[in-house]
Enzyme design. Structure first.
Site, PDB file in Angstrom:
ATOM      1  N   CYS A 118       0.759  -1.143   0.153  1.00  0.00           N
ATOM      2  CA  CYS A 118       0.006  -0.081   0.031  1.00  0.00           C
ATOM      3  C   CYS A 118       0.766   1.290  -0.139  1.00  0.00           C
ATOM      4  O   CYS A 118       0.252   2.360  -0.111  1.00  0.00           O
ATOM      5  CB  CYS A 118      -1.023   0.022   1.360  1.00  0.00           C
ATOM      6  SG  CYS A 118      -2.044  -1.514   1.217  1.00  0.00           S
ATOM      7  N   HIS A 263      -3.031   6.794   3.041  1.00  0.00           N
ATOM      8  CA  HIS A 263      -3.486   5.775   2.551  1.00  0.00           C
ATOM      9  C   HIS A 263      -4.781   5.330   3.364  1.00  0.00           C
ATOM     10  O   HIS A 263      -4.617   5.742   4.650  1.00  0.00           O
ATOM     11  CB  HIS A 263      -2.448   4.528   2.863  1.00  0.00           C
ATOM     12  CG  HIS A 263      -3.059   3.116   2.806  1.00  0.00           C
ATOM     13  ND1 HIS A 263      -3.636   2.981   1.687  1.00  0.00           N
ATOM     14  CD2 HIS A 263      -2.908   2.054   3.713  1.00  0.00           C
ATOM     15  CE1 HIS A 263      -4.072   1.590   1.687  1.00  0.00           C
ATOM     16  NE2 HIS A 263      -3.739   1.089   2.872  1.00  0.00           N
ATOM     17  N   ASN A 293     -10.330   0.069   1.127  1.00  0.00           N
ATOM     18  CA  ASN A 293      -9.016  -0.002   1.182  1.00  0.00           C
ATOM     19  C   ASN A 293      -8.545  -0.438  -0.350  1.00  0.00           C
ATOM     20  O   ASN A 293      -8.600  -1.775  -0.528  1.00  0.00           O
ATOM     21  CB  ASN A 293      -8.048  -0.946   2.177  1.00  0.00           C
ATOM     22  CG  ASN A 293      -6.772  -1.018   2.018  1.00  0.00           C
ATOM     23  OD1 ASN A 293      -6.088  -0.536   1.186  1.00  0.00           O
ATOM     24  ND2 ASN A 293      -6.124  -1.295   3.119  1.00  0.00           N
TER      25      ASN A 293
HETATM   26  O1  UT7 Z   1      -3.500  -1.571   3.941  1.00  0.00           O
HETATM   27  C1  UT7 Z   1      -2.857  -2.430   4.475  1.00  0.00           C
HETATM   28  C2  UT7 Z   1      -2.994  -1.933   5.977  1.00  0.00           C
HETATM   29  N1  UT7 Z   1      -4.134  -2.728   6.724  1.00  0.00           N
HETATM   30  C3  UT7 Z   1      -4.445  -2.411   7.762  1.00  0.00           C
HETATM   31  O2  UT7 Z   1      -4.122  -1.244   7.903  1.00  0.00           O
HETATM   32  C4  UT7 Z   1      -5.358  -3.022   8.644  1.00  0.00           C
HETATM   33  C5  UT7 Z   1      -5.234  -2.625  10.106  1.00  0.00           C
HETATM   34  N2  UT7 Z   1      -5.937  -3.440  11.180  1.00  0.00           N
HETATM   35  C6  UT7 Z   1      -7.313  -3.102  11.198  1.00  0.00           C
HETATM   36  O3  UT7 Z   1      -7.610  -1.957  10.418  1.00  0.00           O
HETATM   37  C7  UT7 Z   1      -7.950  -3.745  12.294  1.00  0.00           C
HETATM   38  O4  UT7 Z   1      -7.266  -4.567  13.058  1.00  0.00           O
HETATM   39  C8  UT7 Z   1      -9.323  -4.471  11.623  1.00  0.00           C
HETATM   40  C9  UT7 Z   1     -10.365  -3.456  10.958  1.00  0.00           C
HETATM   41  C10 UT7 Z   1      -8.846  -5.723  10.516  1.00  0.00           C
HETATM   42  C11 UT7 Z   1     -10.042  -5.365  12.799  1.00  0.00           C
HETATM   43  O5  UT7 Z   1     -10.490  -4.411  13.703  1.00  0.00           O
HETATM   44  P1  UT7 Z   1     -10.271  -4.728  15.212  1.00  0.00           P
HETATM   45  O6  UT7 Z   1     -10.835  -3.597  15.949  1.00  0.00           O
HETATM   46  O7  UT7 Z   1      -8.933  -5.001  15.394  1.00  0.00           O
HETATM   47  O8  UT7 Z   1     -11.136  -5.861  15.415  1.00  0.00           O
HETATM   48  P2  UT7 Z   1     -10.592  -7.528  15.944  1.00  0.00           P
HETATM   49  O9  UT7 Z   1      -9.819  -8.111  14.990  1.00  0.00           O
HETATM   50  O10 UT7 Z   1      -9.995  -7.279  17.240  1.00  0.00           O
HETATM   51  O11 UT7 Z   1     -11.836  -8.337  16.063  1.00  0.00           O
HETATM   52  C12 UT7 Z   1     -13.046  -7.935  17.171  1.00  0.00           C
HETATM   53  C13 UT7 Z   1     -14.171  -8.794  16.882  1.00  0.00           C
HETATM   54  C14 UT7 Z   1     -13.777 -10.242  16.865  1.00  0.00           C
HETATM   55  O12 UT7 Z   1     -14.718 -10.991  17.534  1.00  0.00           O
HETATM   56  P3  UT7 Z   1     -14.591 -11.509  19.130  1.00  0.00           P
HETATM   57  O13 UT7 Z   1     -13.353 -12.668  19.029  1.00  0.00           O
HETATM   58  O14 UT7 Z   1     -14.279 -10.281  20.040  1.00  0.00           O
HETATM   59  O15 UT7 Z   1     -15.683 -12.205  19.413  1.00  0.00           O
HETATM   60  C15 UT7 Z   1     -13.676 -10.824  15.374  1.00  0.00           C
HETATM   61  O16 UT7 Z   1     -14.126 -11.914  15.146  1.00  0.00           O
HETATM   62  O17 UT7 Z   1     -14.898  -8.630  15.720  1.00  0.00           O
HETATM   63  C16 UT7 Z   1     -15.066  -9.781  15.022  1.00  0.00           C
HETATM   64  N3  UT7 Z   1     -14.821  -9.399  13.658  1.00  0.00           N
HETATM   65  C17 UT7 Z   1     -15.865  -9.228  12.832  1.00  0.00           C
HETATM   66  N4  UT7 Z   1     -17.275  -8.903  13.368  1.00  0.00           N
HETATM   67  C18 UT7 Z   1     -18.086  -8.613  12.342  1.00  0.00           C
HETATM   68  C19 UT7 Z   1     -13.743  -9.277  12.812  1.00  0.00           C
HETATM   69  N5  UT7 Z   1     -14.270  -9.112  11.640  1.00  0.00           N
HETATM   70  C20 UT7 Z   1     -15.241  -8.770  11.622  1.00  0.00           C
HETATM   71  C21 UT7 Z   1     -16.324  -8.356  10.658  1.00  0.00           C
HETATM   72  N6  UT7 Z   1     -17.853  -8.448  10.940  1.00  0.00           N
HETATM   73  N7  UT7 Z   1     -16.187  -8.191   9.203  1.00  0.00           N
END
Ligand code: UT7
Length: 336
Positions: A118, A263, A293
């Site tokens: 990216c 980005h 993204n």
């Molecule tokens: O361009 C490349 C660079 N990439 C990035 O910059 C991405 C960086 N990372 C992020 O933006 C974030 O970490 C994410 C958006 C990918 C994830 O957000 P988060 O707040 O870190 O969520 P998490 O992975 O900690 O998940 C929290 C909860 C989990 O459920 P439990 O275990 O708490 O029950 C996930 O299973 O949210 C759940 N979850 C979802 N729920 C509904 C993860 N994805 C989803 C979804 N819909 N799409």
């Protein structure tokens, strides 16, 4: 001698997919995606559309600014094509840039891809500016990606995040001063990498480390994977540091900068960096709500939308900042 952007363009595929559309096939919701990322929808390439097709359309859109009604004529003034992409039409070769060069009917010019995930467009701008210093006059610099074709559509942790797009900029060598009063163009770039974090965001299969073997069945195809939390933490740090370092290296304050074109990976990353740097959120140009993204394309698409908004004037100081797989980070400071 200055290296300045004289035209910009972008292209997004027609098919718009909303969060609600995704919620019909996977366990997610519009509320979760918006509150965790700021994304409302994304555009998805058609089956017959590859990264070079999007790139070509974005290039035409930029060239149209130079020669309204006859972009192919303006194309003949280009003597370098640089394409940042993480999802080229073909594995390894030919480069996406060579396909774009052919589509534009260009001959006897250099064309190559930059692989910096990216951060690729920011890297590409700096690479092109360096190459213009040595004899060339005009570069076409593109960021293009069709990540939806290397996305695991059963993984809600990644598939909701990405979309497809391309953005283009025409970079010229001009007689404007590069330093001192009246300076214009790219005045400073930072390029960074932290390969120790390579496994946090990667396309593990298909390369020479883990090649596809004849007869093998791949349940999910060749798809990207991401440790979201690790990338998030890296992104906030790298993003914040790049902005601060660019300002410090030039002895500037954030008040000198009209707009930061970041980005577009996650609205929360921008908000966290804005809080750390004590920068108002409206200093950042954001369009993640519409496109999600789009990897190499987020910055040139946002730059084009911002340039066409009427807010960007000649002499304004702006900054691009990218971060992503590699892990990489990068920024350009430029006077419009
Ligand atoms: O361009 C490349 C660079 N990439 C990035 O910059 C991405 C960086 N990372 C992020 O933006 C974030 O970490 C994410 C958006 C990918 C994830 O957000 P988060 O707040 O870190 O969520 P998490 O992975 O900690 O998940 C929290 C909860 C989990 O459920 P439990 O275990 O708490 O029950 C996930 O299973 O949210 C759940 N979850 C979802 N729920 C509904 C993860 N994805 C989803 C979804 N819909 N799409």
């Amino acid at each position: 001698m200055a290296f300045e952007i004289v035209a910009t363009g972008h292209y997004v595929p027609a098919n718009r997919v909303t969060n609600d559309d995704l919620a019909r096939t996977i366990d997610t919701s519009d509320e979760w995606i918006r509150s965790h990322t700021g994304i409302g929808s994304r555009h998805v390439a058609a089956e017959n559309e590859a990264s070079s097709d999007l790139a070509f359309q974005a290039a035409l859109n930029a060239l149209e600014q130079l020669s309204p009604g006859n972009p192919m004529e303006a194309a003949q003034t280009i003597d370098l094509v640089v394409v940042g992409t993480s999802s080229p039409d073909y594995y390894g070769f030919p480069s996406c840039a060579c396909i774009v060069q052919d589509k534009l009917k260009l001959e006897k010019i250099g064309a190559f891809d930059v692989v910096a995930a990216c951060s690729g467009f920011v890297y590409s701008l700096d690479a092109a500016a360096g190459m213009l210093r040595h004899g060339r006059k005009r570069a076409l610099v593109i960021g293009t990606d069709v990540l939806t074709k290397i996305t695991d559509w059963s993984d809600r942790g990644t598939c909701v995040l990405f979309g497809d797009a391309a953005g283009a900029a025409i970079l010229d060598k001009t007689d404007a001063p590069e330093e001192g009063p009246g300076r214009r163009g790219i005045i400073r770039s930072i390029l960074g990498s932290e390969g120790a974090g390579a496994q946090e965001l990667m396309c593990e299969r298909g390369g020479t480390r883990n090649p596809y073997k004849a007869g093998e069945t791949l349940d999910k195809g060749i798809v990207l994977s991401m440790n979201g939390q690790a990338v998030y933490n890296f992104a906030v740090r790298a993003f914040t540091d790049t902005i601060q370092d660019l300002l410090d290296l030039e002895g500037l304050s954030v008040d000198d900068v009209k707009k930061i074109i970041p980005h577009q990976a996650n609205m929360r990353i921008i908000r966290a960096a804005a809080r750390r740097l004590k920068i108002p959120e409206d200093k950042f140009f954001m369009n993640i709500e519409k496109y999600a993204n789009t990897s190499n394309a987020t910055i040139p698409v946002a730059l084009d939308e911002y340039a066409r908004s009427g807010d960007l004037q000649r002499g304004d100081l702006i900054m691009t900042v990218g971060f992503g797989g590699g892990l990489t980070y990068a920024g350009n400071l430029m006077v419009w």
